[in-house]
Design a protein around this motif. Sequence first.
Motif, short mmCIF file in Angstrom:
data_model
loop_
_atom_site.label_atom_id
_atom_site.label_comp_id
_atom_site.label_asym_id
_atom_site.label_seq_id
_atom_site.Cartn_x
_atom_site.Cartn_y
_atom_site.Cartn_z
N ARG A 30 0.81 -1.15 0.00
CA ARG A 30 -0.10 -0.05 0.10
C ARG A 30 1.07 1.23 -0.23
NH1 ARG A 30 0.55 -0.98 5.39
NH2 ARG A 30 0.47 0.76 6.94
N ALA A 31 0.33 2.42 -0.59
CA ALA A 31 0.93 3.74 -0.33
C ALA A 31 1.20 4.34 0.84
CB ALA A 31 0.08 4.82 -1.45
N PRO A 32 2.41 4.78 0.95
CA PRO A 32 2.70 5.41 2.56
C PRO A 32 1.54 6.09 2.82
CG PRO A 32 4.63 5.63 0.96
CD PRO A 32 3.58 5.20 0.15
N GLY A 33 1.20 5.87 4.44
CA GLY A 33 0.38 6.75 4.92
C GLY A 33 -1.21 6.13 4.78
N THR A 34 -1.50 5.31 3.86
CA THR A 34 -2.64 4.75 3.53
C THR A 34 -3.14 3.66 4.66
OG1 THR A 34 -2.11 4.91 1.18
CG2 THR A 34 -4.05 3.59 1.79
N CYS A 35 -4.35 3.81 5.09
CA CYS A 35 -4.88 3.05 6.08
C CYS A 35 -5.15 1.38 5.33
CB CYS A 35 -6.16 3.53 6.53
SG CYS A 35 -7.25 2.41 7.52
N PRO A 36 -4.62 0.47 6.25
CA PRO A 36 -4.93 -0.79 5.77
C PRO A 36 -6.26 -1.17 5.81
CG PRO A 36 -3.93 -0.74 7.98
CD PRO A 36 -3.77 0.57 7.57
N VAL A 37 -7.11 -0.74 6.56
CA VAL A 37 -8.48 -1.10 6.50
C VAL A 37 -9.00 -0.60 5.08
CG1 VAL A 37 -10.70 -0.79 7.63
CG2 VAL A 37 -8.67 -1.06 9.18
N GLU A 38 -8.72 0.61 4.89
CA GLU A 38 -9.08 1.12 3.58
C GLU A 38 -8.72 0.39 2.29
OE1 GLU A 38 -7.79 5.14 2.93
OE2 GLU A 38 -9.73 6.10 3.89
N VAL A 39 -7.24 -0.24 2.47
CA VAL A 39 -6.90 -0.73 1.19
C VAL A 39 -7.58 -2.19 0.94
CG1 VAL A 39 -4.75 -2.01 0.50
CG2 VAL A 39 -4.71 0.08 1.27
N VAL A 40 -7.74 -2.84 2.21
CA VAL A 40 -8.45 -4.32 2.21
C VAL A 40 -9.90 -3.95 1.51
CG1 VAL A 40 -9.39 -6.32 3.48
CG2 VAL A 40 -7.17 -5.33 3.69
N ARG A 41 -10.66 -2.75 2.20
CA ARG A 41 -12.03 -2.58 1.85
C ARG A 41 -12.23 -2.38 0.17
NH1 ARG A 41 -13.58 3.12 3.21
NH2 ARG A 41 -12.35 3.66 1.54
N ASP A 42 -11.24 -1.42 -0.24
CA ASP A 42 -11.32 -1.05 -1.77
C ASP A 42 -10.93 -2.17 -2.36
OD1 ASP A 42 -11.91 1.30 -0.59
OD2 ASP A 42 -10.03 2.43 -1.18
N ASP A 43 -10.11 -3.13 -2.17
CA ASP A 43 -9.62 -4.27 -3.05
C ASP A 43 -11.14 -5.30 -2.91
OD1 ASP A 43 -7.66 -6.18 -4.07
OD2 ASP A 43 -8.43 -7.54 -2.56
N LEU A 44 -11.54 -5.50 -1.94
CA LEU A 44 -12.88 -6.32 -1.82
C LEU A 44 -14.14 -5.83 -2.64
CD1 LEU A 44 -13.96 -8.70 -0.87
CD2 LEU A 44 -14.67 -7.86 1.25
N LEU A 45 -14.16 -4.68 -2.61
CA LEU A 45 -15.06 -3.81 -3.21
C LEU A 45 -15.01 -3.93 -4.83
CD1 LEU A 45 -16.26 -0.64 -1.33
CD2 LEU A 45 -17.61 -2.58 -1.53
N ALA A 46 -13.78 -3.58 -5.23
CA ALA A 46 -13.26 -3.70 -6.60
C ALA A 46 -13.59 -5.28 -7.03
CB ALA A 46 -12.02 -3.46 -6.72
N ALA A 47 -13.14 -6.33 -6.23
CA ALA A 47 -13.33 -7.67 -6.85
C ALA A 47 -14.70 -8.04 -6.74
CB ALA A 47 -12.78 -8.53 -5.62
N LEU A 48 -15.70 -7.30 -5.95
CA LEU A 48 -17.17 -7.59 -6.07
C LEU A 48 -17.63 -6.83 -7.27
CD1 LEU A 48 -18.38 -7.05 -2.36
CD2 LEU A 48 -18.41 -9.06 -3.76
N GLN A 49 -17.13 -5.84 -7.71
CA GLN A 49 -17.65 -5.05 -8.96
C GLN A 49 -17.18 -5.72 -10.11
OE1 GLN A 49 -15.95 -0.97 -9.35
NE2 GLN A 49 -16.79 -0.61 -11.17
#
Length: 230
Positions: free
Chosen positions: A76-95
């Motif tokens: 993940r990019a520096p300073g990025t929240c790990p919860v956000e990263v996992v959330r966005d990856d799962l939403l993209a996979a669903l989409q």
Amino acid sequence: MGLRESKKQQTRTTIADAALPLFLEHGFDQVTVADVARHAGVSTNTVFNYFSTKEDLFFDRQAEAEGHLAALVRDRAPGTCPVEVVRDDLLAALQQNEPTLGLHPGALRFWQVIHDSPALRAREREIGERAEAQLATALAEHPPSTVGAPDTIDPPGPALLAGAIAGTYRAALREIQRRIVSGEPPARARDAVAPAVLRAFNWLRLGLYADAGEQTPQERQPPRWPPEDQ
């Protein structure tokens, strides 16, 4: 990849491709490794050279699944929240109807085979536990930023944070599985689960970081479901 490694990968893929249709047709416990070897055109010993157990034949991509969340956190990019990263990856996979989520026409039988086999259910739990352990290691090596957090704030340790993230992630996958097995069409299951995923991860992020100097979901515009371009 060299020629030797390429041939090895091809053999492994051939064996796995021969195994899954047998399991789906007859059930996991009714198929032997010898059956798989015969259908793949190799010896039983060759199968065991590539797959240590019969469960490995069914979950042939388990290593990738176990390392997925950890890889998201590490990369993940520096300073990025790990919860956000996992959330966005799962939403993209669903989409995108990612096949590994079970959102495809053959998913019902796949989930039923797992449900009918105690050995596969146990392996599924092991995969989840190993994924969580790898995530905890990644979080320890690449912790969330606490810049600007009050000195009195003690952010959650890697193991607790990994448990919260991985647990929410697994719960989403289980809900997909439950809906598919109950006969719900994949598209309807996806559209029901995605908003719940968004809310769950946003609440998780809020609870973990609202007092630790991180932007909350209310302060940073979260993604929407359905996506605005649909």
